[in-house]
Motif scaffolding. Structure first.
Motif, PDB file in Angstrom:
ATOM      1  N   ARG A  18       0.954  -1.136  -0.101  1.00 29.16           N
ATOM      2  CA  ARG A  18       0.136  -0.116   0.077  1.00 29.16           C
ATOM      3  C   ARG A  18       0.933   1.203   0.112  1.00 29.16           C
ATOM      4  O   ARG A  18       1.715   1.330   1.049  1.00 29.16           O
ATOM      5  N   VAL A  19       0.816   1.994  -0.932  1.00 30.42           N
ATOM      6  CA  VAL A  19       1.492   3.127  -1.200  1.00 30.42           C
ATOM      7  C   VAL A  19       0.932   4.328  -0.400  1.00 30.42           C
ATOM      8  O   VAL A  19      -0.221   4.820  -0.347  1.00 30.42           O
ATOM      9  N   TYR A  20       1.823   5.008   0.486  1.00 28.69           N
ATOM     10  CA  TYR A  20       1.291   5.976   1.507  1.00 28.69           C
ATOM     11  C   TYR A  20       1.839   7.430   1.003  1.00 28.69           C
ATOM     12  O   TYR A  20       1.448   8.215   1.463  1.00 28.69           O
ATOM     13  N   ASP A  21       3.114   7.356   0.216  1.00 28.97           N
ATOM     14  CA  ASP A  21       3.764   8.569  -0.307  1.00 28.97           C
ATOM     15  C   ASP A  21       4.671   8.176  -1.544  1.00 28.97           C
ATOM     16  O   ASP A  21       5.080   7.146  -1.475  1.00 28.97           O
ATOM     17  N   VAL A  22       5.046   9.369  -2.040  1.00 27.77           N
ATOM     18  CA  VAL A  22       6.076   9.335  -3.053  1.00 27.77           C
ATOM     19  C   VAL A  22       6.604  10.511  -3.042  1.00 27.77           C
ATOM     20  O   VAL A  22       6.297  11.508  -2.597  1.00 27.77           O
ATOM     21  N   TYR A  26      11.159   7.907  -4.927  1.00 30.68           N
ATOM     22  CA  TYR A  26      11.105   7.085  -3.692  1.00 30.68           C
ATOM     23  C   TYR A  26       9.628   6.981  -3.383  1.00 30.68           C
ATOM     24  O   TYR A  26       8.896   7.622  -3.219  1.00 30.68           O
ATOM     25  N   VAL A  27       9.399   5.719  -3.193  1.00 35.10           N
ATOM     26  CA  VAL A  27       8.077   5.061  -2.835  1.00 35.10           C
ATOM     27  C   VAL A  27       8.016   4.782  -1.276  1.00 35.10           C
ATOM     28  O   VAL A  27       8.791   3.518  -1.181  1.00 35.10           O
ATOM     29  N   ALA A  28       7.093   5.049  -0.376  1.00 34.62           N
ATOM     30  CA  ALA A  28       6.850   4.601   0.916  1.00 34.62           C
ATOM     31  C   ALA A  28       5.764   3.479   0.742  1.00 34.62           C
ATOM     32  O   ALA A  28       4.622   4.073   0.616  1.00 34.62           O
ATOM     33  N   ASP A  29       6.074   2.402   1.175  1.00 32.11           N
ATOM     34  CA  ASP A  29       5.065   1.378   1.056  1.00 32.11           C
ATOM     35  C   ASP A  29       4.929   1.097   2.685  1.00 32.11           C
ATOM     36  O   ASP A  29       5.607   0.427   3.402  1.00 32.11           O
ATOM     37  N   ASP A  30       3.496   1.353   3.140  1.00 26.79           N
ATOM     38  CA  ASP A  30       3.386   1.363   4.772  1.00 26.79           C
ATOM     39  C   ASP A  30       3.228  -0.095   4.836  1.00 26.79           C
ATOM     40  O   ASP A  30       3.516  -0.692   6.173  1.00 26.79           O
ATOM     41  N   MET A  31       2.467  -0.988   4.180  1.00 27.00           N
ATOM     42  CA  MET A  31       2.186  -2.276   4.440  1.00 27.00           C
ATOM     43  C   MET A  31       3.356  -3.201   4.534  1.00 27.00           C
ATOM     44  O   MET A  31       3.352  -4.029   5.434  1.00 27.00           O
ATOM     45  N   ASN A  32       4.537  -2.788   3.494  1.00 30.17           N
ATOM     46  CA  ASN A  32       5.690  -3.666   3.732  1.00 30.17           C
ATOM     47  C   ASN A  32       6.880  -2.964   4.610  1.00 30.17           C
ATOM     48  O   ASN A  32       7.911  -3.394   4.831  1.00 30.17           O
ATOM     49  N   GLY A  86      -5.555  10.902  -7.636  1.00 36.04           N
ATOM     50  CA  GLY A  86      -5.638   9.509  -6.726  1.00 36.04           C
ATOM     51  C   GLY A  86      -6.166   9.786  -5.348  1.00 36.04           C
ATOM     52  O   GLY A  86      -6.449  11.127  -4.984  1.00 36.04           O
ATOM     53  N   HIS A  87      -5.732   8.776  -4.532  1.00 37.77           N
ATOM     54  CA  HIS A  87      -5.885   9.203  -2.895  1.00 37.77           C
ATOM     55  C   HIS A  87      -4.825   9.802  -2.303  1.00 37.77           C
ATOM     56  O   HIS A  87      -4.894  10.218  -1.093  1.00 37.77           O
ATOM     57  N   LEU A  88      -3.808  10.110  -3.085  1.00 37.93           N
ATOM     58  CA  LEU A  88      -2.542  10.832  -2.547  1.00 37.93           C
ATOM     59  C   LEU A  88      -2.136  12.136  -3.341  1.00 37.93           C
ATOM     60  O   LEU A  88      -2.403  12.308  -4.474  1.00 37.93           O
ATOM     61  N   VAL A  89      -1.515  13.140  -2.598  1.00 37.96           N
ATOM     62  CA  VAL A  89      -1.117  14.088  -3.169  1.00 37.96           C
ATOM     63  C   VAL A  89      -0.136  14.002  -4.096  1.00 37.96           C
ATOM     64  O   VAL A  89       1.003  13.276  -3.824  1.00 37.96           O
ATOM     65  N   PRO A  90       0.096  14.817  -5.383  1.00 42.18           N
ATOM     66  CA  PRO A  90       1.023  14.528  -6.343  1.00 42.18           C
ATOM     67  C   PRO A  90       2.144  15.205  -5.725  1.00 42.18           C
ATOM     68  O   PRO A  90       2.358  16.154  -5.111  1.00 42.18           O
ATOM     69  N   ALA A  91       3.313  14.709  -6.471  1.00 42.06           N
ATOM     70  CA  ALA A  91       4.961  15.300  -5.975  1.00 42.06           C
ATOM     71  C   ALA A  91       5.209  15.694  -7.269  1.00 42.06           C
ATOM     72  O   ALA A  91       4.999  15.167  -8.416  1.00 42.06           O
ATOM     73  N   THR A 109       2.145  10.736  -9.679  1.00 47.24           N
ATOM     74  CA  THR A 109       0.816  10.606  -9.139  1.00 47.24           C
ATOM     75  C   THR A 109       0.727   9.289  -8.881  1.00 47.24           C
ATOM     76  O   THR A 109       1.335   8.293  -9.343  1.00 47.24           O
ATOM     77  N   VAL A 110      -0.213   8.945  -7.805  1.00 47.17           N
ATOM     78  CA  VAL A 110      -0.460   7.417  -7.515  1.00 47.17           C
ATOM     79  C   VAL A 110      -1.993   7.267  -7.626  1.00 47.17           C
ATOM     80  O   VAL A 110      -3.016   7.788  -7.415  1.00 47.17           O
ATOM     81  N   ARG A 111      -2.172   6.176  -8.464  1.00 49.83           N
ATOM     82  CA  ARG A 111      -3.711   5.521  -8.614  1.00 49.83           C
ATOM     83  C   ARG A 111      -3.757   4.164  -8.169  1.00 49.83           C
ATOM     84  O   ARG A 111      -2.957   3.484  -8.081  1.00 49.83           O
ATOM     85  N   ARG A 112      -5.050   3.817  -7.920  1.00 53.61           N
ATOM     86  CA  ARG A 112      -5.343   2.429  -7.620  1.00 53.61           C
ATOM     87  C   ARG A 112      -6.208   1.899  -8.711  1.00 53.61           C
ATOM     88  O   ARG A 112      -7.067   2.445  -8.961  1.00 53.61           O
ATOM     89  N   ASP A 113      -5.918   0.865  -9.197  1.00 52.42           N
ATOM     90  CA  ASP A 113      -6.638   0.039 -10.433  1.00 52.42           C
ATOM     91  C   ASP A 113      -7.831  -0.819  -9.947  1.00 52.42           C
ATOM     92  O   ASP A 113      -8.212  -0.741  -8.732  1.00 52.42           O
ATOM     93  N   ASP A 114      -8.322  -1.129 -10.767  1.00 58.20           N
ATOM     94  CA  ASP A 114      -9.976  -2.019 -10.418  1.00 58.20           C
ATOM     95  C   ASP A 114      -9.744  -3.005  -9.458  1.00 58.20           C
ATOM     96  O   ASP A 114     -10.248  -3.491  -8.816  1.00 58.20           O
ATOM     97  N   LEU A 115      -8.517  -3.764  -9.464  1.00 57.61           N
ATOM     98  CA  LEU A 115      -7.997  -4.841  -8.769  1.00 57.61           C
ATOM     99  C   LEU A 115      -7.462  -4.121  -7.215  1.00 57.61           C
ATOM    100  O   LEU A 115      -7.344  -5.202  -6.498  1.00 57.61           O
ATOM    101  N   GLY A 116      -7.294  -3.102  -6.918  1.00 63.33           N
ATOM    102  CA  GLY A 116      -7.176  -2.417  -5.752  1.00 63.33           C
ATOM    103  C   GLY A 116      -5.640  -2.282  -5.715  1.00 63.33           C
ATOM    104  O   GLY A 116      -5.048  -2.193  -4.268  1.00 63.33           O
TER     105      GLY A 116
END
Length: 364
Positions: A43-47, A56-62, A331-336, A344-351
């Motif tokens: 789950r991407v929380y920020d870029v 740099y991609v912050a993956d909060d789940m991992n 998407g659900h996050l602010v663009p960098a 930009t961060v987007r979530r596809d139809d599969l989540g």
């Protein structure tokens, strides 16, 4: 213009130059069957955009920071779950300031510092309390310059009616400007109850207050039903406003029906559900502003709602209108936003989360 004596400093006339965004990469899994590849995010929380054309991609789940090139190629990964040096328990946001990457962890109440290669450099404590209840996109860094960003805390002596303080920070560990979120309208909602279940539904095209910290110790604020952005200082004094005249656009019946489709579906499923208001009030026209963002170089990017498609309008620090360009889906996050690229961060139809890399092509 300045609000004192209405002194106009910049008057923009004519048509602004047209810029374009060209997508150069999309970082993310191709299907649910991918297993363990670096671009399979939990789950991407920020870029954040860093030096040497790095992403740099912050993956909060991992609880990892994954580093890619602008071409989407994976370079390396660092961090892991834990409470030790260089470890995370709530990796909510990242920002590249000066010569280091800062990682915000509200669960541990600290900011960790790393080099461009992922080497752990130290940490600093977060002043005040920090709630992670807002989730990704809310608890975060707001970068406003090459070596300044803001993050939100809740100080113990916060005045009544205020609940969020924005604290400035730089790469040297110094605390700079402090801004306090202004009170104002939030997204209008419908409150529904059935038994012990409570649900909320946003009323489409409602008016709200959007705010972002900006350079020079200013807070940028806008009520979305007017194209008017107020710049206020740490004392809540409005120093300057940026205004623009655009024609209002009506809300079509199809747009109104689509915006309320989720609420209507639940109402049809649970006809005895009590809702307030029962029928969402329909605004007279669409709001003008979707969001305001501040780029890494301090420029103001205003996402304007238009029937032909949302557009970004870009202003320099003094209010000169520099460009107009189509805005990608938010998407659900602010663009960098850097001088040359947008993430930009987007979530596809599969989540599944994807990080899209866009090049800014400037017109004449």
């Amino acid at each position: 213009m300045d609000t004192i004596d209405d002194v106009v400093h910049v008057l923009n006339t004519g048509t602004p130059p047209r810029w374009q965004l060209t997508q150069v990469a999309s970082i993310g899994p191709k299907s649910l069957t991918d297993d363990g590849s670096p671009d399979e995010f939990g789950r991407v929380y920020d870029v954040a955009l860093g030096p040497d054309e790095s992403v740099y991609v912050a993956d909060d789940m991992n609880q990892e920071i994954r580093v890619f090139g602008l071409d989407g190629a994976h370079r390396f990964t660092f961090g892991r779950k834990g409470e030790g040096p260089g470890e995370f328990d709530g990796l909510y946001s990242v920002a590249w300031l000066g010569d280091r990457l800062l990682a915000l962890d509200p669960h541990l109440g600290r900011i960790s510092e790393f080099s461009a290669e992922g080497e752990y450099l130290g940490q600093r404590r977060i002043p005040g309390a920090m709630s992670s209840g807002g989730g990704p996109g809310w608890v975060r860094f707001w970068r406003v310059g090459a070596d300044q960003a803001f993050f939100g805390t809740i100080p113990a002596n916060m005045a009544p009616g205020r609940w969020w303080q924005l604290v400035g920070v730089d790469s040297r560990g110094e605390t700079g400007d402090t801004l306090v979120q202004l009170p104002g309208p939030n997204v209008a909602t419908i409150h529904c109850e059935i038994g012990d279940r409570i649900s909320f539904f946003n009323i489409p095209f409602g008016t709200e207050l959007v705010q972002r910290p900006g350079p020079r110790g200013m807070l940028y604020s806008a009520i979305t039903d007017a194209y008017r952005i107020a710049l206020s200082n740490a004392d809540d004094d409005t120093i300057r406003v940026i205004e623009r005249e655009l024609p209002a656009e009506p809300i079509s019946d199809d747009e109104w029906a689509t915006g309320n489709s989720g609420y209507r579906a639940v109402r049809d499923t649970f006809p005895l559900m009590r809702c307030d208001p029962l029928r969402p009030p329909r605004p007279d026209a669409k709001p003008f502003i979707e969001a305001i963002d501040v780029a890494y170089d301090g420029k103001l990017w205003v996402e304007v709602i238009r029937e032909a498609g949302n557009r970004w309008e870009v202003f320099d620090i003094d209010g000169r209108l520099l460009a107009n360009l189509p805005a990608p889906a938010r998407g659900h996050l602010v663009p960098a936003i850097s001088a040359g690229h947008v993430l930009t961060v987007r979530r596809d139809d599969l989540g599944l989360d994807h990080v899209d890399v866009w090049r800014i092509d400037r017109g004449s």
